[in-house]
Write a protein that holds these residues in place. Structure first.
Motif, PDB file in Angstrom:
ATOM      1  N   ALA B  99     -19.817   1.360 -32.092  1.00  0.00           N
ATOM      2  CA  ALA B  99     -20.781   1.504 -30.995  1.00  0.00           C
ATOM      3  C   ALA B  99     -21.654   2.711 -31.300  1.00  0.00           C
ATOM      4  N   LEU B 100     -22.972   2.543 -31.118  1.00  0.00           N
ATOM      5  CA  LEU B 100     -23.917   3.596 -31.471  1.00  0.00           C
ATOM      6  C   LEU B 100     -24.656   4.121 -30.245  1.00  0.00           C
ATOM      7  N   VAL B 101     -24.632   5.437 -30.086  1.00  0.00           N
ATOM      8  CA  VAL B 101     -25.423   6.082 -29.043  1.00  0.00           C
ATOM      9  C   VAL B 101     -26.764   6.441 -29.661  1.00  0.00           C
ATOM     10  N   THR B 102     -27.828   5.926 -29.069  1.00  0.00           N
ATOM     11  CA  THR B 102     -29.168   6.155 -29.635  1.00  0.00           C
ATOM     12  C   THR B 102     -30.066   6.950 -28.701  1.00  0.00           C
ATOM     13  N   HIS B 103     -29.723   6.992 -27.401  1.00  0.00           N
ATOM     14  CA  HIS B 103     -30.582   7.649 -26.420  1.00  0.00           C
ATOM     15  C   HIS B 103     -29.771   8.519 -25.471  1.00  0.00           C
ATOM     16  N   ILE B 104     -30.391   9.605 -25.024  1.00  0.00           N
ATOM     17  CA  ILE B 104     -29.890  10.357 -23.875  1.00  0.00           C
ATOM     18  C   ILE B 104     -30.910  10.118 -22.772  1.00  0.00           C
ATOM     19  N   LEU B 113     -25.562   8.424 -33.031  1.00  0.00           N
ATOM     20  CA  LEU B 113     -24.190   8.905 -33.028  1.00  0.00           C
ATOM     21  C   LEU B 113     -23.218   7.733 -32.989  1.00  0.00           C
ATOM     22  N   VAL B 115     -19.663   6.330 -31.890  1.00  0.00           N
ATOM     23  CA  VAL B 115     -18.508   6.580 -31.035  1.00  0.00           C
ATOM     24  C   VAL B 115     -17.276   6.347 -31.912  1.00  0.00           C
TER      25      VAL B 115
END
Lengths: 481, 481
Positions: B99-104, B113, B115
């Motif tokens: 799983a990829l974090v692309t936005h805040i 990022l 996970v």
């Protein structure tokens, strides 16, 4: 003396706390190996010495949560984005700082996922499946978890992008019962701060501005750090029906009517580690409250090469371990002076020194970290003395925290007094008209915010400390972490 | 009898396990409220009854990890994407399912990022900061955390997008010491399975195909489920220098040379809960091993309205609690028969029944969940009998697991025997030439994969069970979860 100086070369330097408190904090947390910076900005690595403090915090809180009827559970970390927007205040409060998962590998997700900043939404969605009747209430669940809130300015333990916490989420048939739960858990926290972390706190109700996004009322406990700033150490929220109605949590009451239950949530986090460092530390470094210290007693042999010294030191350590005390026997190849400095920096509550002369005299030396007082004691009294000494250190640390707090609160009646008190690193106890404009203006002029409205609302004036109009409540102001 | 039937109406129906084992599993986990489905596909909510099993697993493992010198720590969940690609096999194994974090909020991140699917990369990056000299070794750290691996087919506890686990990560000065650690932790797991979960396992080395992405060797323990399938219950990896060299972890050795240390990692997860359900359950539902059962003894009063019954039931419960036994006193407004069924479904190891006649005779009834055997016992013997009975139940459950495993292994010398054994829901013990082609072909034809090469490699044939060419190793095959 020359020997001592040589020893001191090995001790890592800590900045003078009276000169630069933030740098003192950074030096202490890094040099005692509590924590390190993670590779992603704003994240922290909790190292074993720091993590064990957290484990003792968990044990102590779990005992209290269990005794008040709560059970632990675990809810998923990923929340559908659509959940976040169901409660209006909640989305406004959290949307800008949530981390969003948009892809799995190269594949975009149909709906983006929020990494939980808190779990009211997802837990309420599950409660709507689990609760049908008044017989299913109350629901008393707690969760230990990691949460993510992307903050601009971060500092290990105090404010990090990811942190560890517990979040209690309860449902009740009546408002009265939910409000009772909210205050009960606030008291559980306060008692924990007193009896475990040895920190005195102010408790009370937050202002509308400072409350949790989605709550009806937020209660908080505020701890005073050694630089006179306040640290919000834990919160307990009365949520009302806000989430229950957004997530259609309903129960058939005894009267045959379908109703939304009343909700609470409450949490403390790894911030507590920051709190205990800044409430208790000194120029030498950490001063750990005995009940969460990873090492409660360190035993240091003196003239360890002499016959029988290591054996006697080992015996003392073993006898204390048998009592359930967390003991470290330090037989590293370093001088005693070097070790004394190291363990003082690391905040170990009691140091025991034992050398050939002590053995001859049937005695051991005990040095308390809180007062640095040194006593000579009979070895046969070890089991009686040390547990009592740990309790005494705890009691003394709490007293110091209490005295420091109450000697650093000033009642103020106007902004001249207010600013002078702030310059003296005091909390301000003052009357307030209750309007947001005054709260914002005070913050803009002084960087102090409202902290809590105490339960004892005995007025100290009839005018608002800022605007001079009729005051409606007593409140504490302070600069804060 | 009519009464019994009426009671049974209240019992939730569980599918016959001999007819549809997967549906039996789903019925059991949902109806006993161990778990529920989360709102995001593939996620699970671990409910209090399931989570407490996990808490006991944690306590038992923490004891063992501590006794072998390990300390807990916590590393950030977000890993820079660039870390994942540093170890070639590792990125190949994990990239498609992270799983990829692309936005805040609305703001895109500069670097996406990951996970964590596992933490070798981020932990190695920290170790490169912490380790300089041979004096800093070994590093013996464990972490309890949530991890995310996006799987196509999911099932609660067995395979979920997010799950809870522990991951040990150690560094050593020599290959020998690291290999010793790898096997030591495999043995810690095996002993835990035997003495805590009451499950016998096969241990050994995984094939190249089945090993962890980034390891030199993966050792595993394989447990047999009641449908004859294998469940990989825990793994211990010898990592070699793979990550140390990718993340530049180096130490100055005693000989003055700069070297990469040797690494291990090892983990078990919430899968273990799935394992104990499918290794021990029966037609009535769960059969929980006493040492992790949230409720070890339930006390059910019979004819509870009669004078003194509730009081005596309470007394028995309190006396057992005083021994540290986890007891539930069930005084709900339901018939005893309904309660008996409910607690049998929930797998409580011992049920105590007490009614007016029993009180008159100074006795209580004890019913074991494992054998359903019912005994009449003197009340005065309560404290002696119940702890012994819990131990006896544990021992009997382990024996059943052991006997079931070894009566369901068939030595096979050709694929006819192989397929027949599989049809009989057996594990296959066979010789293998060691080549990937045979392994793939067996999987394609039978859906069975290689599980482990046992430490005892005494040959049972000289030819590969599939291709007939010279065999180089003994290995177990099975269908698996």
């Amino acid at each position: 003396m020359a020997k001592e100086q040589k020893d001191n070369q090995f001790v890592k330097e800590i900045t003078d706390m009276t000169v630069d408190f933030p740098q003192w904090y950074t030096d202490v947390i890094l040099k005692t190996e509590l924590v390190d910076y993670g590779p992603v900005k704003g994240t922290m690595v909790i190292r074993p010495y720091g993590y064990e403090i957290w484990e003792h915090i968990q044990e102590e809180l779990n005992k209290r949560f269990k005794a008040t009827g709560h059970k632990n559970a675990y809810f998923p970390m990923f929340i559908p984005y659509s959940f976040l927007v169901k409660e209006a205040e909640h989305v406004e409060g959290f949307a800008p700082e949530v981390a969003l998962v948009t892809h799995i590998g190269d594949t975009p997700l149909e709906e983006k996922l929020v990494v939980r900043p808190t779990s009211e939404t997802i837990i309420s969605s599950m409660y709507s499946k689990w609760v049908q009747s008044y017989r299913d209430l109350p629901v008393l669940i707690n969760q230990w978890a990691n949460v993510v809130r992307w903050e601009k300015t971060t500092r290990p333990f105090l404010r990090t992008s990811e942190f560890l916490w517990q979040e209690g989420h309860t449902l009740h048939a009546t408002e009265e019962e939910a409000r009772e739960e909210t205050l009960k858990m606030l008291e559980v926290y306060r008692e924990f701060m007193e009896n475990v972390l040895a920190i005195d706190v102010l408790t009370g109700n937050k202002s509308e501005k400072e409350k949790f996004a989605g709550a009806v009322n937020t209660y908080s406990m505020e701890a005073m750090m050694l630089d006179g700033k306040s640290l919000q150490a834990g919160t307990s929220h009365y949520i009302g029906n806000n989430f229950a109605s957004a997530f259609e949590v309903k129960f058939l009451d005894k009267d045959g009517k379908l109703k939304n239950p009343f909700q609470t949530s409450w949490g403390v986090s790894t911030r507590l580690i920051g709190a205990l460092i800044m409430a208790h530390g000194d120029q030498r470094g950490l001063k750990l409250p005995p009940r969460v210290a990873p090492i409660q007693v360190v035993v240091v042999p003196v003239a360890a090469h002499k016959e029988g010294v290591i054996e006697k030191a080992t015996e003392l350590a073993d006898r204390l371990k048998a009592l359930g005390i967390r003991v470290e026997l330090d037989i590293r190849d370093q001088s005693p002076g070097w070790k004394f400095n190291e363990w003082e920096m690391k905040g170990v509550p009691v140091r025991i020194e034992i050398g050939p002369r002590d053995i001859e005299n049937g005695q051991f030396v005990a040095v308390r970290r809180d007062t640095l007082e040194k006593t000579f004691n009979k070895i046969e009294d070890l089991e009686k003395l040390i547990p009592a000494l740990l309790d005494e250190i705890h009691a003394n640390m709490f007293k110091q925290s209490h005295d420091f707090l109450y000697s650093h609160i000033t009642e103020c009646h106007n902004m001249v007094e207010f600013k002078e008190a702030l310059d003296n690193q005091h909390f301000i106890k003052a009357m307030w008209c209750g309007c947001r404009e005054c709260e914002d203006a005070v913050k803009a002029e002084t960087a102090a915010s409202t902290r809590v409205m105490p339960f004892d609302q005995t007025p100290i004036d009839d005018k608002c400390v800022y605007c001079g109009k009729p005051a409606t409540r007593l409140i504490y102001f302070a600069r804060s972490y």
